[in-house]
Structure formats: C-alpha cells, structure tokens
Scaffold this motif. Sequence first.
Motif, PDB file in Angstrom:
ATOM      1  N   ALA A 158       0.829  -1.205   0.000  1.00 36.78           N
ATOM      2  CA  ALA A 158       0.000   0.000   0.000  1.00 36.78           C
ATOM      3  C   ALA A 158       0.867   1.260   0.000  1.00 36.78           C
ATOM      4  O   ALA A 158       0.546   2.249  -0.683  1.00 36.78           O
ATOM      5  CB  ALA A 158      -0.916  -0.014   1.216  1.00 36.78           C
ATOM      6  N   ALA A 159       1.982   1.233   0.754  1.00 42.99           N
ATOM      7  CA  ALA A 159       2.881   2.392   0.793  1.00 42.99           C
ATOM      8  C   ALA A 159       3.525   2.630  -0.570  1.00 42.99           C
ATOM      9  O   ALA A 159       3.643   3.780  -1.024  1.00 42.99           O
ATOM     10  CB  ALA A 159       3.957   2.173   1.848  1.00 42.99           C
ATOM     11  N   ILE A 160       3.920   1.549  -1.246  1.00 43.60           N
ATOM     12  CA  ILE A 160       4.502   1.691  -2.581  1.00 43.60           C
ATOM     13  C   ILE A 160       3.482   2.262  -3.552  1.00 43.60           C
ATOM     14  O   ILE A 160       3.801   3.124  -4.386  1.00 43.60           O
ATOM     15  CB  ILE A 160       5.028   0.322  -3.071  1.00 43.60           C
ATOM     16  CG1 ILE A 160       6.209  -0.131  -2.214  1.00 43.60           C
ATOM     17  CG2 ILE A 160       5.435   0.397  -4.545  1.00 43.60           C
ATOM     18  CD1 ILE A 160       6.678  -1.547  -2.505  1.00 43.60           C
ATOM     19  N   SER A 185       6.366   8.758 -15.794  1.00 46.80           N
ATOM     20  CA  SER A 185       7.744   9.009 -15.371  1.00 46.80           C
ATOM     21  C   SER A 185       7.829   8.885 -13.854  1.00 46.80           C
ATOM     22  O   SER A 185       7.008   9.437 -13.126  1.00 46.80           O
ATOM     23  CB  SER A 185       8.188  10.412 -15.797  1.00 46.80           C
ATOM     24  OG  SER A 185       9.490  10.696 -15.329  1.00 46.80           O
ATOM     25  N   ALA A 186       8.811   8.108 -13.399  1.00 47.83           N
ATOM     26  CA  ALA A 186       9.042   7.922 -11.966  1.00 47.83           C
ATOM     27  C   ALA A 186      10.492   7.518 -11.775  1.00 47.83           C
ATOM     28  O   ALA A 186      11.127   6.987 -12.700  1.00 47.83           O
ATOM     29  CB  ALA A 186       8.103   6.859 -11.397  1.00 47.83           C
ATOM     30  N   PRO A 187      11.062   7.755 -10.598  1.00 47.25           N
ATOM     31  CA  PRO A 187      12.433   7.318 -10.335  1.00 47.25           C
ATOM     32  C   PRO A 187      12.584   5.806 -10.516  1.00 47.25           C
ATOM     33  O   PRO A 187      11.639   5.041 -10.286  1.00 47.25           O
ATOM     34  CB  PRO A 187      12.655   7.729  -8.876  1.00 47.25           C
ATOM     35  CG  PRO A 187      11.684   8.839  -8.637  1.00 47.25           C
ATOM     36  CD  PRO A 187      10.489   8.514  -9.474  1.00 47.25           C
ATOM     37  N   THR A 188      13.764   5.383 -10.917  1.00 45.47           N
ATOM     38  CA  THR A 188      14.013   3.972 -11.174  1.00 45.47           C
ATOM     39  C   THR A 188      13.701   3.113  -9.962  1.00 45.47           C
ATOM     40  O   THR A 188      13.108   2.033 -10.090  1.00 45.47           O
ATOM     41  CB  THR A 188      15.479   3.766 -11.592  1.00 45.47           C
ATOM     42  OG1 THR A 188      15.738   4.535 -12.772  1.00 45.47           O
ATOM     43  CG2 THR A 188      15.755   2.308 -11.881  1.00 45.47           C
ATOM     44  N   VAL A 194       7.569  -1.043  -7.523  1.00 47.89           N
ATOM     45  CA  VAL A 194       6.261  -1.393  -8.088  1.00 47.89           C
ATOM     46  C   VAL A 194       6.289  -2.814  -8.651  1.00 47.89           C
ATOM     47  O   VAL A 194       5.375  -3.618  -8.412  1.00 47.89           O
ATOM     48  CB  VAL A 194       5.859  -0.383  -9.178  1.00 47.89           C
ATOM     49  CG1 VAL A 194       4.648  -0.894  -9.963  1.00 47.89           C
ATOM     50  CG2 VAL A 194       5.546   0.966  -8.561  1.00 47.89           C
ATOM     51  N   GLY A 195       7.343  -3.149  -9.392  1.00 54.15           N
ATOM     52  CA  GLY A 195       7.463  -4.498  -9.946  1.00 54.15           C
ATOM     53  C   GLY A 195       7.516  -5.558  -8.870  1.00 54.15           C
ATOM     54  O   GLY A 195       6.879  -6.618  -8.976  1.00 54.15           O
ATOM     55  N   ILE A 196       8.264  -5.292  -7.805  1.00 51.84           N
ATOM     56  CA  ILE A 196       8.393  -6.257  -6.716  1.00 51.84           C
ATOM     57  C   ILE A 196       7.063  -6.430  -5.984  1.00 51.84           C
ATOM     58  O   ILE A 196       6.646  -7.557  -5.673  1.00 51.84           O
ATOM     59  CB  ILE A 196       9.492  -5.797  -5.744  1.00 51.84           C
ATOM     60  CG1 ILE A 196      10.861  -5.893  -6.423  1.00 51.84           C
ATOM     61  CG2 ILE A 196       9.481  -6.631  -4.467  1.00 51.84           C
ATOM     62  CD1 ILE A 196      11.992  -5.252  -5.630  1.00 51.84           C
ATOM     63  N   THR A 232       0.451   2.328 -13.264  1.00 58.61           N
ATOM     64  CA  THR A 232       1.333   1.736 -14.289  1.00 58.61           C
ATOM     65  C   THR A 232       0.712   1.708 -15.678  1.00 58.61           C
ATOM     66  O   THR A 232       1.428   1.563 -16.668  1.00 58.61           O
ATOM     67  CB  THR A 232       1.699   0.300 -13.903  1.00 58.61           C
ATOM     68  OG1 THR A 232       0.490  -0.502 -13.869  1.00 58.61           O
ATOM     69  CG2 THR A 232       2.354   0.247 -12.536  1.00 58.61           C
ATOM     70  N   LEU A 233      -0.638   1.822 -15.757  1.00 57.15           N
ATOM     71  CA  LEU A 233      -1.363   1.658 -17.033  1.00 57.15           C
ATOM     72  C   LEU A 233      -0.924   0.370 -17.724  1.00 57.15           C
ATOM     73  O   LEU A 233      -0.667   0.325 -18.931  1.00 57.15           O
ATOM     74  CB  LEU A 233      -1.144   2.869 -17.941  1.00 57.15           C
ATOM     75  CG  LEU A 233      -1.649   4.202 -17.393  1.00 57.15           C
ATOM     76  CD1 LEU A 233      -1.465   5.307 -18.421  1.00 57.15           C
ATOM     77  CD2 LEU A 233      -3.101   4.116 -16.952  1.00 57.15           C
ATOM     78  N   SER A 234      -0.847  -0.672 -16.925  1.00 57.36           N
ATOM     79  CA  SER A 234      -0.400  -1.980 -17.398  1.00 57.36           C
ATOM     80  C   SER A 234      -1.575  -2.945 -17.424  1.00 57.36           C
ATOM     81  O   SER A 234      -2.383  -2.991 -16.486  1.00 57.36           O
ATOM     82  CB  SER A 234       0.700  -2.514 -16.478  1.00 57.36           C
ATOM     83  OG  SER A 234       0.865  -3.898 -16.630  1.00 57.36           O
ATOM     84  N   LYS A 235      -1.657  -3.736 -18.498  1.00 52.46           N
ATOM     85  CA  LYS A 235      -2.705  -4.748 -18.575  1.00 52.46           C
ATOM     86  C   LYS A 235      -2.527  -5.807 -17.494  1.00 52.46           C
ATOM     87  O   LYS A 235      -3.514  -6.337 -16.971  1.00 52.46           O
ATOM     88  CB  LYS A 235      -2.696  -5.398 -19.960  1.00 52.46           C
ATOM     89  CG  LYS A 235      -3.148  -4.478 -21.073  1.00 52.46           C
ATOM     90  CD  LYS A 235      -3.099  -5.166 -22.419  1.00 52.46           C
ATOM     91  CE  LYS A 235      -3.551  -4.219 -23.528  1.00 52.46           C
ATOM     92  NZ  LYS A 235      -3.454  -4.851 -24.877  1.00 52.46           N
ATOM     93  N   GLN A 236      -1.282  -6.120 -17.167  1.00 55.28           N
ATOM     94  CA  GLN A 236      -1.055  -7.107 -16.120  1.00 55.28           C
ATOM     95  C   GLN A 236      -1.606  -6.605 -14.787  1.00 55.28           C
ATOM     96  O   GLN A 236      -2.235  -7.364 -14.046  1.00 55.28           O
ATOM     97  CB  GLN A 236       0.427  -7.420 -15.971  1.00 55.28           C
ATOM     98  CG  GLN A 236       0.713  -8.430 -14.856  1.00 55.28           C
ATOM     99  CD  GLN A 236       2.144  -8.907 -14.846  1.00 55.28           C
ATOM    100  OE1 GLN A 236       2.778  -9.033 -15.880  1.00 55.28           O
ATOM    101  NE2 GLN A 236       2.654  -9.185 -13.667  1.00 55.28           N
TER     102      GLN A 236
END
Length: 442
Positions: A158-160, A185-188, A194-196, A232-236
């Motif tokens: 939730a924090a992420i 756009s976001a920092p690396t 987000v991925g994790i 993320t505007l990601s379908k996944q």
Amino acid sequence: MGFPADIRDREAGDGVRLAGNDRGLALLILVHLGLGCVSLIFVAQAYSHYHIFFRYESLPKAIATIAAFAVLTLLFVRASFSFGYFVGYYLFVMIAGYLWLNTFSEFGYNHRLSGFSAAASLVAFLVFALYQPTLPRLLTLSSRDFERLLGCLVLIGAAIAAISACYNFRLVSIEDIYRYRETLSAPTVVNYLVGIATTALLPFAFACYALRGSYWRASAVLIVLLLFYPITLSKQAFFAPAWLIVMLAATRLMELRATIVLSLLVPTATGMILFVLFRHSLFPERSAMPIFQLVNLRLIAIPSLAMDYYNEFFFSHDLTRFCQISFLKPLMSCPYQEPLAVVIYNWFGIGGYMNASLFATEGVASVGPVLAPVSALACGIVISIANGMSAGLCPRIILISGALLPQTLMNVPFTTVMLTHGAVLLFFLWYVMPRGAPEQGH
C-alpha cells in the motif's frame, strides 16, 4: 493405520491422482499444441504486418517440426508439480510457437540453426527446472512472526502504491493506455518497487490469506493490487486480481498440472472461437477482436515472435555479452546504449517495445544461438534452487503466489524478473514460511 490412497495422493501435493490421469494430461498438452498452431494461423491472417506469416506449402514441414517437439510432452507427464513445472510449461508453449513461426518466417537468418538452438535451450532449461533438490532449512519463521510478516507485506504494498501515485496516476480505459503510457515518469527505484510489490509481495500475501480462509484480508490485498493499474497503465496490473481469483478457484477443482495447462489453453481457445465467429459475422468485431488481440496475439504470439525478431537482428549485429544487465553495463563496453526493447523496435518499427524471454535476451542476444543452451541451463539451475526453497509447502501456495511470474518470464529477461520483479524475494518468502501453514485442511 495407513491413509486411504486418495488422501495420500492429496497430501503428496499434486491434487487427486486418478487412474489414467497422466494419459489425460498428455492428451490435454497435445490438444493445446495443436490449438496453439491453429491460433498462430489466425494471428497470421489478422496481423501479417507484424511479420507473422502462414503458407500452405510449408505446412507439412511445420507439422513435422511440432510433432517432433511434442515428444517433450513426456517430461511434463512424468514430472510432479513444482514452480519449475509452472514456468517450464509456459516456456515450452512459447518455444513451440517460435518453432511454428520459424518455419514460415521470411527473415534471412539461419532458421535451422536457430530452431535447433531454441529446442535445445528449452531442454537444457527443463533438465534442472523440473528437478526439486533438497536444501537445508536454516531459517523458518514462527507462526506469529509469519503473521506479522504478511501484515507488513500488505502495508508495504500500500505504501509503494501511495508513493507511486505521487508520480503517476491516471484513470483511463484499457483501450487508451497506450496513448498515455509513454508519458509516465518515476524514479528507477520506484519502478523497481512497483514491480516487486505487484509480481511477488502482494500475490504471496493474497495466496496465504485466501488459502487459510481470511477472505476479507485477501480482498484487501486485491484492492491494493488493483490500485497499481492507474499508476502503471499496465494490462497485467488490471487483470492480476482476476487472474489470482481464477487460479485460486481452479486449483480447488483440478489437479495442479492440469490447471497450468488449462490456464493457457482455455484463453487461447476462447480467442479462437471469437475470431471464427467474427469472421463469419456471428459476433461483433468490437467485442471479438480486442480479446483475440489481447490473448492470441499479445499473450501467446508476441513472446514467440520476439524470438524471431531477436534472431533476425542479432545474426547481423553485435551480441550484447550480457551488457544489457543494468549493473553490468557501466563495467563493460556495450554496443547498445538504449534498452534492447527500444533497439529492436527501432529496427523493425512494429510490435511495440518488445522485451523478450531468457531464450531471446540471455540467450540469442547475449551469446548467440550456439551458446544459448548454456545460458538456458544456468537459468534452469536458478529455478531448480527455487524449487528446493519451496519444498514442503502446500503446492497451491506456490502456484497462486507465483501465478504472475511464468507470464512475466515469457516477456521479460530472466535477470530482470529475478531482481526488479521480485522473484528472488518470493523464493526467500517460500523458504522462511512455516511448513503446514497457512492453508486450511491441507
């Protein structure tokens, strides 16, 4: 007193094994291979501008190639469920698709060499990925500590989401995501988090809560997971909650190996049926083609097509020697300064920014087709270690918590999945999780 045979089989962790079950599984896999080839014919009819082709004069050769490749079905029939089985089957389907496309490809690279390399790479990967070693258990959390860990994972997720929303948050329909995704756009480090969170931490928390009957907490996890879609505007991200629910339900009804096969077969068949109905004016295009494009093109065909693109490009360009890995790039002289997905898109001009699997990235792009099986073997060893780290867990925990990783591995380099998508962290969670918990009635 001994347990009844069906209870022993259930405790063995692979669902209820009925007489003839292995033969049924083999038939299911062969049907899936056949439907996959027909699906690629339909994709070629609708999306030939993606360099996806079909010619009747090459059909006998394509059928013979897939028939020979289908011998590997025996590996999946004889192997027990593991995380490596889950990943291995998805990559098996992807390589089968590439071998089919390779037969019809009009690119100028050495198709015979690349076809043999792809098949050999899969075999090299499966040799270890289907094996579950015994690892020493050096750390196991108590039930109380594990309960606290689950709560922390949800709070971290939730924090992420909250931090990420400060950089990107846009409510748009799934049809419009490509209009806005390039503006994100976001920092690396935020992108990595987000991925994790979305691929590893939150699916793990959902699996643990759902399988022990804590449905309110499991629902809260799904809500947090869904919040990452406008970020993320990601379908996944959009489909992840529904996918986890489907896998939860499916594993209650079927053996886990059959669940894995059907998780790809059913969407493929659904897209094909809708495509046929549309072509015969029995179903509207606006309803049929988006599903066919999402499933049969994007989910199934594109990972296989990426192999074709990468072979064509790297047969005439410098290999990367793994310099595409972010922490290695500053230490090496790399011929490509942009990400490989951008390099490939700039060269072909179609297909989008096409990231690719370990066979294309750590294999063809990094070391070429001759040494690609060696790279695949190394990746298989890592997956085998993951199998060992999950040994003793309820198999449903492994399948549901890892449900997003096989599809990710079809589309993303192996090192990226391990690190920036949190696979290594998920393996560690499996390792420290108390055995015998949290599923009710396991």
